[in-house]
Motif scaffolding. Structure first.
Motif, PDB file in Angstrom:
ATOM      1  N   GLU A  85      14.517   6.067  -6.166  1.00 32.36           N
ATOM      2  CA  GLU A  85      13.891   7.291  -6.709  1.00 32.36           C
ATOM      3  C   GLU A  85      12.961   7.930  -5.680  1.00 32.36           C
ATOM      4  O   GLU A  85      11.991   7.308  -5.224  1.00 32.36           O
ATOM      5  CB  GLU A  85      13.109   6.951  -7.982  1.00 32.36           C
ATOM      6  N   ARG A 274       4.404   8.228 -25.171  1.00 34.26           N
ATOM      7  CA  ARG A 274       3.792   8.431 -23.852  1.00 34.26           C
ATOM      8  C   ARG A 274       3.661   7.079 -23.118  1.00 34.26           C
ATOM      9  O   ARG A 274       3.911   6.994 -21.918  1.00 34.26           O
ATOM     10  CB  ARG A 274       2.416   9.105 -24.015  1.00 34.26           C
ATOM     11  N   THR A 277       6.696   5.995 -21.040  1.00 33.46           N
ATOM     12  CA  THR A 277       6.870   6.727 -19.776  1.00 33.46           C
ATOM     13  C   THR A 277       5.771   6.358 -18.781  1.00 33.46           C
ATOM     14  O   THR A 277       6.020   6.216 -17.582  1.00 33.46           O
ATOM     15  CB  THR A 277       6.853   8.248 -20.044  1.00 33.46           C
ATOM     16  N   HIS A 278       4.578   6.218 -19.303  1.00 30.55           N
ATOM     17  CA  HIS A 278       3.421   5.801 -18.503  1.00 30.55           C
ATOM     18  C   HIS A 278       3.751   4.451 -17.835  1.00 30.55           C
ATOM     19  O   HIS A 278       3.613   4.288 -16.618  1.00 30.55           O
ATOM     20  CB  HIS A 278       2.244   5.673 -19.479  1.00 30.55           C
ATOM     21  N   LYS A 280       6.714   3.151 -17.509  1.00 30.70           N
ATOM     22  CA  LYS A 280       7.898   3.306 -16.631  1.00 30.70           C
ATOM     23  C   LYS A 280       7.425   3.660 -15.223  1.00 30.70           C
ATOM     24  O   LYS A 280       7.933   3.152 -14.222  1.00 30.70           O
ATOM     25  CB  LYS A 280       8.828   4.382 -17.192  1.00 30.70           C
ATOM     26  N   GLY A 281       6.436   4.535 -15.153  1.00 31.32           N
ATOM     27  CA  GLY A 281       5.892   4.915 -13.842  1.00 31.32           C
ATOM     28  C   GLY A 281       5.292   3.701 -13.140  1.00 31.32           C
ATOM     29  O   GLY A 281       5.432   3.531 -11.932  1.00 31.32           O
ATOM     30  N   ASN A 284       7.986   1.668 -11.690  1.00 29.12           N
ATOM     31  CA  ASN A 284       8.541   2.220 -10.440  1.00 29.12           C
ATOM     32  C   ASN A 284       7.983   1.441  -9.255  1.00 29.12           C
ATOM     33  O   ASN A 284       8.706   1.093  -8.318  1.00 29.12           O
ATOM     34  CB  ASN A 284       8.138   3.693 -10.264  1.00 29.12           C
ATOM     35  N   ALA A 380       0.937   8.850 -10.337  1.00 32.78           N
ATOM     36  CA  ALA A 380       1.681   9.625 -11.336  1.00 32.78           C
ATOM     37  C   ALA A 380       0.730  10.369 -12.266  1.00 32.78           C
ATOM     38  O   ALA A 380       0.862  11.578 -12.485  1.00 32.78           O
ATOM     39  CB  ALA A 380       2.594   8.699 -12.143  1.00 32.78           C
ATOM     40  N   VAL A 381      -0.267   9.638 -12.798  1.00 27.37           N
ATOM     41  CA  VAL A 381      -1.164  10.264 -13.777  1.00 27.37           C
ATOM     42  C   VAL A 381      -2.038  11.322 -13.104  1.00 27.37           C
ATOM     43  O   VAL A 381      -2.295  12.380 -13.677  1.00 27.37           O
ATOM     44  CB  VAL A 381      -1.983   9.198 -14.550  1.00 27.37           C
ATOM     45  N   LEU A 384       0.094  14.294 -12.946  1.00 28.46           N
ATOM     46  CA  LEU A 384       0.328  14.853 -14.285  1.00 28.46           C
ATOM     47  C   LEU A 384      -0.868  15.647 -14.796  1.00 28.46           C
ATOM     48  O   LEU A 384      -0.695  16.691 -15.423  1.00 28.46           O
ATOM     49  CB  LEU A 384       0.666  13.723 -15.275  1.00 28.46           C
ATOM     50  N   ILE A 389       4.057  16.957 -12.169  1.00 27.28           N
ATOM     51  CA  ILE A 389       4.776  16.160 -11.169  1.00 27.28           C
ATOM     52  C   ILE A 389       5.902  16.907 -10.471  1.00 27.28           C
ATOM     53  O   ILE A 389       6.372  16.493  -9.429  1.00 27.28           O
ATOM     54  CB  ILE A 389       5.377  14.846 -11.736  1.00 27.28           C
TER      55      ILE A 389
HETATM   56  C1  MEV Z   1       8.879   9.107 -13.159  1.00 26.57           C
HETATM   57  O1  MEV Z   1       9.755   8.203 -12.584  1.00 26.57           O
HETATM   58  C2  MEV Z   1       7.615   8.416 -13.610  1.00 26.57           C
HETATM   59  C3  MEV Z   1       6.611   9.285 -14.362  1.00 26.57           C
HETATM   60  O2  MEV Z   1       7.247   9.917 -15.484  1.00 26.57           O
HETATM   61  C4  MEV Z   1       5.518   8.374 -14.846  1.00 26.57           C
HETATM   62  C5  MEV Z   1       4.518   9.010 -15.796  1.00 26.57           C
HETATM   63  O3  MEV Z   1       4.879   9.954 -16.505  1.00 26.57           O
HETATM   64  O4  MEV Z   1       3.378   8.500 -15.817  1.00 26.57           O
HETATM   65  C6  MEV Z   1       6.056  10.379 -13.497  1.00 26.57           C
END
Ligand code: MEV
Length: 440
Positions: A85, A274, A277-278, A280-281, A284, A380-381, A384, A389
Motif C-alpha cells: 500500500e 471508526r 478503520t482506525h 486497520k491503519g 498497516n 493517519a489520524v 485525517l 488523507i
Molecule cells: C488506510 O489504509 C488506513 C486509514 O484509513 C487509517 C485510518 O483511517 O485511521 C487511513
C-alpha cells in the motif's frame, strides 16, 4: 469449464504451469512467460521459496521499504516494512522523524504469556474429574519433559496447566487451559506438541483411574491447539510532548491539533465502525514489519482484533490524552512474535531484516512493532484531522497510476512535477499523460 485434476501435487513444476495456463488462461504462452519472469535467477534461492509451500509456481513480490529515524528507548532504528500500500512507509517515516525530534518512543513489555488448550468431552461428575486432574498433574509435566527440555534451557517452558469447566457454555465440555513461556520463539510447534502430549496422557491415564466409572474413563479429546488470543502477551508503546511542541503544520495551532487528535481517538474508542478503520491503519504498520521479519501476520491480526474487542465492544487500540499541558499518545496490544525458528533463519531477506533491527529478542521485536503501529496511527489520524488523507495518498498513488497507464521515465518525471501543484485524480492523470503525448 475445465475438468478436475487428480495428482496435481505429483506433477513437476513445469507440468503444473502447463496444465494451469492451458486450462485457466486465455493466452497460455503469455501467462507462462509472466510466471517465469517472477522466478528468481538464482535457482537455489528459487528452490528455497518453492519448498516453503506446496504446488509453488512462482513468487508474488511485495515491495520492501525502510522507515528510518525511529528513536525507541533512546536507540535509533531503521525499520523494514513489507507492504504493497502506497504511503504507509512514507507516513511511518514522517511520524518517526516527528517524534525523534520530541524525545522518541518509549516502550514496555507487559507480559509474554502464550496460551494453548486441550478441548475435551467428559461425561460424569466434575468433582471426580477435578480429583483425576490433580492426580495426573505431575504426570502431564513428566510425560512432556522430553519436549520441554531445550526450551527449559532457554528459560522457557510450561507455566501452568489448569482444568476449566466449560459446561455452562456447552454440555460436557472441559478444557486443559495451559500457559507457556516460549522466549524468542513464537512457539506454535512447541505449544502444539506439548498440548498433544497432554491430551494423550489425559486420555490414557483415565483408563486406569479406579474412581472413574466405565463411562467416565472414556474422555473424548476434541482437539489440542494453541490459541492466537494472547491477552497477557502485551506490549505498550507511547509518545508524549508538551502540547506547545505538537506543531504539525503552520496551518493549525498545536493546541487545536492536540484536541483534534484526542477527539479522533475518543471517537474510535466508542464507535466500532471508526475503530475498525482506525485499527486497520495501525495494522498497516504492524503487519508490514511482522511480514518483513517472517512472522505470522494472520495470527497477529486475529489476536489483535480479539484484544480490541475484549471488553465486549470493538474499540481503539490507541489512546490519547492531554494532561497538565502534555499530549500523550499510546498503544497497548498483544503481539506473539518469534525471532528464532520458523522463517527467521530460512528466508534470506527475513534474516537481513532482523539484522537491520540489530537481531532483536522477541521482546525487543514486540516493542519495535508496537512503535510501528503507533507511528502509523499517529500519521493517519493527523492527516485525517487536518488535510484529509486523499491529498498525500493520491500523490503516493500517482506512480501506480502512471505505471498502469504505461508512462515512460521522462513522462513520469514531468507528471510528478506537474502534480506537485495539481490535484491527483485518475481522470486528471490520464488526461495529463494524453496531453503530454498529444499536445493539442
Ligand atoms: C488506510 O489504509 C488506513 C486509514 O484509513 C487509517 C485510518 O483511517 O485511521 C487511513
Amino acid at each position: 469449464m475445465t475438468t478436475p485434476i487428480s495428482g496435481f501435487s505429483k506433477l513437476s513444476k513445469g507440468q503444473k504451469i502447463d496444465w494451469l495456463t492451458e486450462h485457466y488462461t486465455k493466452d497460455p504462452e503469455a501467462s507462462k512467460k509472466l510466471i517465469l519472469a517472477y522466478w528468481n535467477q538464482d535457482s537455489d534461492l528459487q528452490q528455497l521459496h518453492d519448498d516453503f509451500i506446496e504446488n509453488t509456481i512462482t513468487n508474488l513480490y511485495m515491495p520492501l521499504g525502510i522507515a528510518p529515524n525511529f528513536l525507541i528507548n533512546d536507540e535509533l532504528y531503521a525499520i523494514p516494512m513489507a507492504i504493497e500500500e502506497s504511503s504507509v512507509v512514507a507516513a511511518a517515516s514522517k511520524a518517526a522523524k516527528f517524534w525523534m525530534d520530541r524525545g522518541g518512543f518509549t516502550t514496555t513489555v507487559l507480559g509474554t504469556e502464550k496460551v494453548g488448550q486441550v478441548h475435551f468431552i467428559f461425561t460424569g461428575d466434575f468433582k471426580q474429574l477435578e480429583s483425576y486432574f490433580n492426580s495426573i498433574k505431575e504426570k502431564l509435566h513428566a510425560d512432556s519433559a522430553h519436549l520441554t527440555e531445550s526450551m527449559a534451557k532457554r528459560g522457557g517452558g510450561i507455566s501452568a496447566i489448569e482444568l476449566r469447566d466449560k459446561t455452562d457454555d456447552l454440555t460436557n465440555y472441559y478444557q486443559l487451559h495451559c500457559t507457556f513461556e516460549t522466549k524468542d520463539a513464537m512457539g506454535a510447534n512447541f505449544i502444539n506438541s506439548c498440548l498433544e502430549q497432554f491430551a494423550t496422557t489425559l486420555k490414557e491415564e483415565a483408563f486406569g483411574y479406579d474412581a472413574f466409572t466405565a463411562e467416565e474413563k472414556q474422555i473424548e479429546v476434541v482437539m489440542s491447539i494453541l490459541s492466537n488470543y494472547v491477552p497477557n502477551c502485551v506490549v505498550k508503546a507511547s509518545v508524549s510532548c508538551p502540547v506547545a511542541k505538537l506543531t504539525i503544520s503552520s496551518d493549525i495551532s498545536s493546541e487545536l491539533f492536540a484536541e483534534k487528535m484526542v477527539r479522533a481517538v475518543a471517537i474510535a474508542k466508542v464507535e466500532p465502525y471508526r475503530a475498525v478503520t482506525h485499527n486497520k491503519g495501525i495494522m498497516n504498520g504492524i503487519d508490514a514489519v511482522v511480514l518483513a521479519t517472517g512472522n505470522d501476520f494472520r495470527a497477529i491480526e486475529a489476536g489483535v482484533h480479539a484484544y480490541a474487542a475484549r471488553n465486549g465492544s470493538y474499540s481503539s487500540l490507541t489512546h490519547a490524552e492531554i494532561k497538565d499541558g502534555v499530549f500523550r499518545f499510546w498503544i497497548e496490544l498483544p503481539l506473539a512474535l518469534g525471532t528464532v525458528g520458523g522463517l527467521t533463519k530460512l528466508h534470506p531477506l527475513v534474516k537481513l531484516n532482523l539484522e537491520l533491527l540489530q537481531n532483536p529478542s522477541s521482546k525487543k521485536l514486540m516493542q519495535i512493532i508496537a512503535v510501528a503501529g503507533l507511528a502509523q496511527n499517529f500519521a493517519a489520524v493527523s492527516s485525517l484531522v487536518t488535510t484529509g488523507i486523499q491529498k498525500g495518498h493520491m500523490k503516493m498513488h500517482l506512480m501506480n497510476m502512471l505505471n498502469q497507464l504505461g508512462a515512460n521515465t521522462t513522462e513520469k518525471n514531468q507528471l510528478v512535477t506537474h502534480f506537485k501543484t495539481n490535484t491527483v485524480t485518475h481522470r486528471g492523470v490520464s488526461d495529463a499523460l494524453e496531453q503530454l503525448r498529444n499536445p493539442s
